[in-house]
Design an enzyme around this catalytic site. Structure first.
Site, PDB file in Angstrom:
ATOM      1  N   THR A 438       0.847  -1.190   0.000  1.00  0.00           N
ATOM      2  CA  THR A 438       0.000   0.000   0.000  1.00  0.00           C
ATOM      3  C   THR A 438       0.882   1.239   0.000  1.00  0.00           C
ATOM      4  O   THR A 438       1.906   1.272   0.679  1.00  0.00           O
ATOM      5  CB  THR A 438      -0.956   0.004   1.211  1.00  0.00           C
ATOM      6  OG1 THR A 438      -1.743   1.195   1.188  1.00  0.00           O
ATOM      7  CG2 THR A 438      -0.201  -0.059   2.529  1.00  0.00           C
ATOM      8  N   HIS A 490       2.669 -11.663  14.265  1.00  0.00           N
ATOM      9  CA  HIS A 490       3.724 -12.281  15.079  1.00  0.00           C
ATOM     10  C   HIS A 490       3.426 -13.738  15.388  1.00  0.00           C
ATOM     11  O   HIS A 490       4.317 -14.480  15.839  1.00  0.00           O
ATOM     12  CB  HIS A 490       3.885 -11.493  16.385  1.00  0.00           C
ATOM     13  CG  HIS A 490       5.278 -11.516  16.920  1.00  0.00           C
ATOM     14  ND1 HIS A 490       6.220 -12.427  16.510  1.00  0.00           N
ATOM     15  CD2 HIS A 490       5.900 -10.745  17.842  1.00  0.00           C
ATOM     16  CE1 HIS A 490       7.363 -12.220  17.152  1.00  0.00           C
ATOM     17  NE2 HIS A 490       7.192 -11.188  17.972  1.00  0.00           N
TER      18      HIS A 490
END
Length: 519
Positions: A438, A490
């Site tokens: 993006t 994560h």
């Protein structure tokens, strides 16, 4: 002699399909190349058209049945009456009301065949859509394949086109109403147009009175278009007078109430303390307009997915900065030659897509996705590129970017941007990406934290190129710098891999020759 109607030849990756819908019944006359049946596979919906003109004589597979490639689905007999003995009387007995209504509609229009205008077949991931707009009104002449209406889903805007030359004789789903896959939106009469002026005005309110999507608000029943107007103007529903069937409140009733101001909500304070506070407040001069509009389906979906990403992923962001001098020099040197050779401009996104493709190969965890308790490793790189439109953010996907040239990437992005703004992107073009990029820099963003695009596990954020003083070989130089942000899940990606992935992109961009030499 009967002509066989066969299923299309399926691609190698598609083993079978199911009959989604028959658009004709035995005994119905059909024209050559007219849509007869739709076959739904696990990837696409395939249309089966009539190989010859005639009458549908026999249906061999019912809706919902599983079919194989090139399987015979039915047969077409010669002539308009060849299937009449079998299906004509049956169709007349099943739906006398339907036969009568088209006859009444055709009379003022000059007598033509009538069709049902249906919503497109939605993919499995889309349950319903909203009638965004009607581009044609009842009685207005239209040409074959001209756009009649637009259906807005949570991913794309689908167009509904005219089945032939003619005109709409009745609209059954007003703007703002919710419709399901293949729902009947309107009735269409061939050869009509311009002659229905006297009756068209009366038919439109009747369509708003269709109770399929009516909702009860207090003691009132509101049609879909009426609900939309009530929300926009913040009206008191109890003050509305309904003129529709059973006292239903129609769009016209709300428009009348807005015009004469008879349904405004009371603004009188409830208690003395409130009155005192209002009296003490300073008077505000001038108009203070407010407008309330329903959130679009695309915006609702974007909001839901962004909240879902934050709630389900252990999202972290790591930052770095890249010296864009080498890429900018290369771009300045070859931009004219590139434009002449490839008929497209050389931008920055091509370099980022190629750098990300190389980095994804080196760090497969970043290119993976999470599916429940499973990790799916992708042996290819499909990179989504976020595109901003007036309706919201969409993410079309470039497929197999590792094998694409920079010119192919740039052409693909330009095409995506144009079609996204026109609402022409297909659903399949926005599914299945393994990584997303993006670029907030085009709007002036210096730094941001991009949000994951589930089920992907990472997203790269580009930003504005800003000249800053940097220490280069012991000397202070003004360099064109860009901050990079990598948000990652994560649960899947360790911090070390995320940092090294971002450093790899930085190194490839600061020395673009690495992209050519694969080092």
């Amino acid at each position: 002699m009967a002509t066989e109607i066969k299923a299309p030849t399926f691609p190698e990756s598609v083993a079978e399909g199911s009959v989604a819908a028959w658009h004709k019944k035995p005994g119905d006359s059909v024209e050559r190349d007219e849509l007869i049946v739709e076959i739904e596979t696990d990837k696409v919906v395939l249309e089966v058209v009539a190989p010859e003109a005639g009458t549908l004589a026999e249906v061999l597979v019912e809706e919902g049945d599983t079919v194989e490639s090139e399987q015979v689905l039915g047969r077409i007999g010669e002539g308009a009456a060849s299937g009449g003995e079998r299906g004509g009387a049956e169709a007349a007995s099943e739906a006398p009301a339907e036969a009568k209504a088209p006859a009444e509609a055709k009379a003022p229009a000059g007598g033509g065949k009538q069709h049902e205008v249906k919503a497109p077949t939605f993919p499995e991931s889309i349950q319903e859509g909203t009638v965004a707009s009607w581009n044609k009104q009842v009685g207005e002449a239209v040409k074959r394949d001209e756009v009649l209406a637009e259906i807005e889903t949570d991913k794309v805007v689908l167009e509904v086109v005219a089945p032939a030359d003619g005109a709409l004789s009745e609209i059954k789903a007003e703007e703002g109403s919710q419709v399901e896959s293949e729902a009947v939106l309107a009735l269409f009469t061939e050869g009509a147009g311009g002659a229905d002026e006297s009756g068209g005005e009366d038919k439109a309110p009747a369509s708003a009175d269709d109770g399929a999507s009516d909702a009860k608000v207090g003691d009132k029943i509101l049609a879909p278009a009426a609900r939309k107007l009530v929300a926009e103007h913040d009206l008191d529903v109890s003050k509305l007078e309904g003129t529709g069937k059973g006292g239903r409140v129609l769009k016209e009733d709300v428009q009348k109430a807005v015009k004469d101001g008879s349904a405004k909500k009371a603004t009188k304070p409830a208690g003395g303390a409130v009155q005192a506070a209002a009296a003490a407040a300073p008077a505000v001069e001038g108009e203070r307009p407010e407008k309330r509009v329903p959130m679009s389906r695309l915006r609702q979906t974007i909001a839901k997915r962004l909240v879902q990403a934050q709630q389900t992923a252990a999202m972290l962001t790591t930052y770095n900065e890249v010296d864009m001098g080498a890429v900018m020099d290369l771009r300045a040197q070859y931009k004219d030659t590139f434009l002449k050779a490839h008929d497209t401009k050389l931008g920055f996104m091509g370099f980022f897509v190629k750098a990300a493709s190389e980095a994804l190969k080196r760090f497969p965890d970043v290119n993976a996705s999470i599916d429940g308790t499973d990790i799916v490793y992708h042996g290819y790189q499909d990179i989504g590129v976020a595109v901003s439109t007036d309706r919201g953010l969409v993410v079309p996907v470039l497929r197999d970017t590792d094998s694409m040239k920079i010119a192919d990437v740039e052409k693909g992005i330009v095409d995506f941007g144009k079609r996204a703004r026109d609402g022409k992107l297909g659903i399949d073009e926005m599914q299945g990406g393994t990584f997303t990029i993006t670029n907030g820099g085009i709007f002036g963003s210096l730094m941001s934290t991009p949000i994951l695009n589930p089920p992907q596990t990472a997203i790269l954020g580009m930003h504005k190129i800003q000249e800053r003083p940097m220490a280069v070989n012991g000397q202070v130089e003004i360099r064109p710098m860009m901050y990079l942000a990598l948000s990652y899940d994560h649960r899947m990606i360790d911090g070390k891999d995320a940092v090294q992935f971002l450093v790899t992109i930085k190194e490839l961009l600061e020395d673009p020759a690495r992209l050519l030499l694969d080092i």
